[in-house]
Structure formats: C-alpha cells, structure tokens
Motif scaffolding. Structure first.
Motif, short mmCIF file in Angstrom:
data_model
loop_
_atom_site.label_atom_id
_atom_site.label_comp_id
_atom_site.label_asym_id
_atom_site.label_seq_id
_atom_site.Cartn_x
_atom_site.Cartn_y
_atom_site.Cartn_z
N VAL A 111 0.83 -1.20 0.00
CA VAL A 111 0.00 0.00 0.00
C VAL A 111 0.86 1.25 0.00
O VAL A 111 0.57 2.22 -0.70
CB VAL A 111 -0.98 0.00 1.20
CG1 VAL A 111 -1.74 1.32 1.28
CG2 VAL A 111 -1.97 -1.16 1.08
N GLY A 112 1.98 1.24 0.77
CA GLY A 112 2.80 2.44 0.87
C GLY A 112 4.18 2.34 0.27
O GLY A 112 4.87 3.34 0.12
N GLY A 113 4.63 1.12 -0.07
CA GLY A 113 5.92 0.95 -0.71
C GLY A 113 7.12 0.91 0.21
O GLY A 113 8.25 0.75 -0.24
N ARG A 144 -0.40 5.06 -2.63
CA ARG A 144 0.04 6.35 -2.10
C ARG A 144 1.05 7.00 -3.04
O ARG A 144 0.80 7.08 -4.24
CB ARG A 144 0.57 6.18 -0.68
CG ARG A 144 -0.52 5.70 0.29
CD ARG A 144 0.01 5.37 1.67
NE ARG A 144 0.58 6.55 2.31
CZ ARG A 144 -0.09 7.39 3.11
NH1 ARG A 144 -1.38 7.17 3.36
NH2 ARG A 144 0.52 8.42 3.66
N ASP A 145 2.23 7.41 -2.54
CA ASP A 145 3.23 8.02 -3.42
C ASP A 145 4.27 7.01 -3.89
O ASP A 145 5.24 7.37 -4.55
CB ASP A 145 3.92 9.21 -2.74
CG ASP A 145 4.75 8.79 -1.52
OD1 ASP A 145 4.75 7.59 -1.18
OD2 ASP A 145 5.37 9.67 -0.90
N GLY A 146 4.09 5.74 -3.52
CA GLY A 146 5.00 4.69 -3.96
C GLY A 146 6.12 4.39 -2.99
O GLY A 146 6.76 3.35 -3.09
N GLY A 147 6.40 5.32 -2.05
CA GLY A 147 7.40 5.09 -1.03
C GLY A 147 8.77 4.70 -1.60
O GLY A 147 9.16 5.11 -2.70
N PHE A 148 9.50 3.88 -0.82
CA PHE A 148 10.85 3.47 -1.21
C PHE A 148 10.84 2.61 -2.46
O PHE A 148 11.79 2.64 -3.25
CB PHE A 148 11.51 2.72 -0.04
CG PHE A 148 12.99 2.50 -0.23
CD1 PHE A 148 13.88 3.56 -0.09
CD2 PHE A 148 13.49 1.25 -0.55
CE1 PHE A 148 15.25 3.37 -0.26
CE2 PHE A 148 14.85 1.05 -0.72
CZ PHE A 148 15.73 2.11 -0.58
N THR A 149 9.76 1.86 -2.64
CA THR A 149 9.67 1.01 -3.85
C THR A 149 9.73 1.88 -5.10
O THR A 149 10.50 1.60 -6.02
CB THR A 149 8.39 0.17 -3.83
OG1 THR A 149 8.37 -0.64 -2.65
CG2 THR A 149 8.30 -0.72 -5.05
N LYS A 150 8.94 2.92 -5.14
CA LYS A 150 8.93 3.82 -6.29
C LYS A 150 10.29 4.47 -6.50
O LYS A 150 10.77 4.62 -7.63
CB LYS A 150 7.84 4.89 -6.12
CG LYS A 150 7.82 5.96 -7.19
CD LYS A 150 7.52 5.41 -8.57
CE LYS A 150 7.43 6.53 -9.59
NZ LYS A 150 7.33 6.00 -10.97
N GLN A 151 10.93 4.85 -5.39
CA GLN A 151 12.23 5.54 -5.49
C GLN A 151 13.32 4.65 -6.09
O GLN A 151 14.22 5.15 -6.75
CB GLN A 151 12.68 5.98 -4.09
CG GLN A 151 11.82 7.05 -3.46
CD GLN A 151 12.14 7.24 -1.98
OE1 GLN A 151 13.24 6.94 -1.54
NE2 GLN A 151 11.19 7.75 -1.23
#
Length: 199
Positions: A111-113, A144-151
């Motif tokens: 959900v939040g990464g 959400r904003d993708g958290g660490f996964t997105k980064q």
C-alpha cells in the motif's frame, strides 16, 4: 440517493482511468526480460499483500513459466526469523539465503511501498537495498506516493489515490487487477488458463 456501493464502484472506475498503462507495459516487458534471461522472481508483500504474493507466485509459475517464490509461503521460516532476528530483516535475510543475484527480479506489492523514516514496512526497504546491492531488477505495484519502492524501482505502477479513507482497499484490489493483467500479457504468458483452454 448515492449508496456507498455506488461511490466505491465510481472510485474504482476513476482509478482504472488514471492507471498508467505505459508504466504497466514497462513492468511487463521488464519482468519478461528478467525471466527470459534466466532470472528468478521474488515477490514480497505484507498483510493482504502477502496473500497476493502467494497467489501471484502461482500465476507467474503456472501461466508464465517463471521460477517465482515468496518468503511468506514458508510460515515456519518467516516466524523464526521474526522471532530470532527481528521483523526488519525477515525478508532480506531470506533473500540472502536464496542467493538473490544479478539477473533476478523482486516484485513488491504494498500500500505504501515502505518508508524507513516513518518506520513502515522496513523489511521491504531492506530487501530492496539488498536487491540494488546485488544488481537485481526491482518492480512494484504500490499505492500512495509509492514510497521506497517507487524511489528504487526499474518500473513501478502506482495505484492512484482517489479517496484518502480507502487507499488500502483500492490499492490491494487493483494490485490484483494489475498482476492479472501482467500474467495475461504476451510478454509473459506462456500457458492458457484452464477455463480459457476449455471450449
């Protein structure tokens, strides 16, 4: 009178319309390339996403011919690691024993990464740091904003937030939609599913 059911379904339509089809395509191509290069797939998720990880492992193995695993399928090892070593390293230590290496891939459902600063899903963060260190590909389907996964990801699909009170159900629900799209994608699918092969 608008019912909750109508509201939830309308929100779902909005999410479908906002999903980034190009990023999903990038994810499919990236996963297919990792498999075709001989890489394995490690699927990570916590809570409802752990259930998704188990289901998706089945799909990627059976439909896509992918050598896929998830640490949450082995309850004995998982709980031993949590008890003896701590929650934050329960996935990364499992990945070390699995000898994750360059050419392998990690797929995160969350959900939040993951977020180290907020101390949320740090086990995902540590796993992705390990993946970066060894040169494994990183993929995600997150909210959400993708958290660490997105980064850190090579490709990451973010499930859009359309109502702050329903981030979790929408993210988890559409995670399943996206991974079923992936295992149906020509870049990944190798076998027909049972009902589609039964005329």
């Amino acid at each position: 009178m608008t019912t909750f059911s109508k509201t939830f379904l309308d929100e779902s339509v909005t999410i479908i319309q906002k999903l980034d089809a190009d990023e999903i395509e990038k994810l499919a191509i990236g996963l297919g390339a990792a498999r075709d290069g001989g890489g394995r797939l490690f699927i990570l998720g916590v809570g409802g996403s752990a259930g998704h990880a188990s289901h998706a492992c089945n799909d990627f193995r059976k439909i896509c011919g992918y050598e896929a695993y998830t640490p949450t399928d082995n309850v004995s090892e998982l709980t031993a690691r949590v008890n003896d070593e701590g929650w934050d390293t329960c996935f990364s230590e499992w990945l070390k024993v699995s000898r994750m290496k360059k050419g392998d891939a990690v797929l995160v459902f969350s959900v939040g990464g993951g977020n180290r600063e907020k101390n949320v899903s740090v086990n995902l963060v540590k796993s992705l740091e390990l993946a970066k260190d060894v040169g494994a590909k990183i993929f995600g389907i997150v909210g959400r904003d993708g958290g660490f996964t997105k980064q850190t990801a090579d490709a990451c699909v973010i499930i859009p937030t359309v109502h702050a009170d329903r981030v979790t159900p929408h993210t988890e629900g559409f995670c399943a939609v996206v991974w079923h799209l992936l295992v149906s994608h020509p870049a990944l699918a190798k076998s027909k599913t049972k009902w589609e092969s039964t005329k």
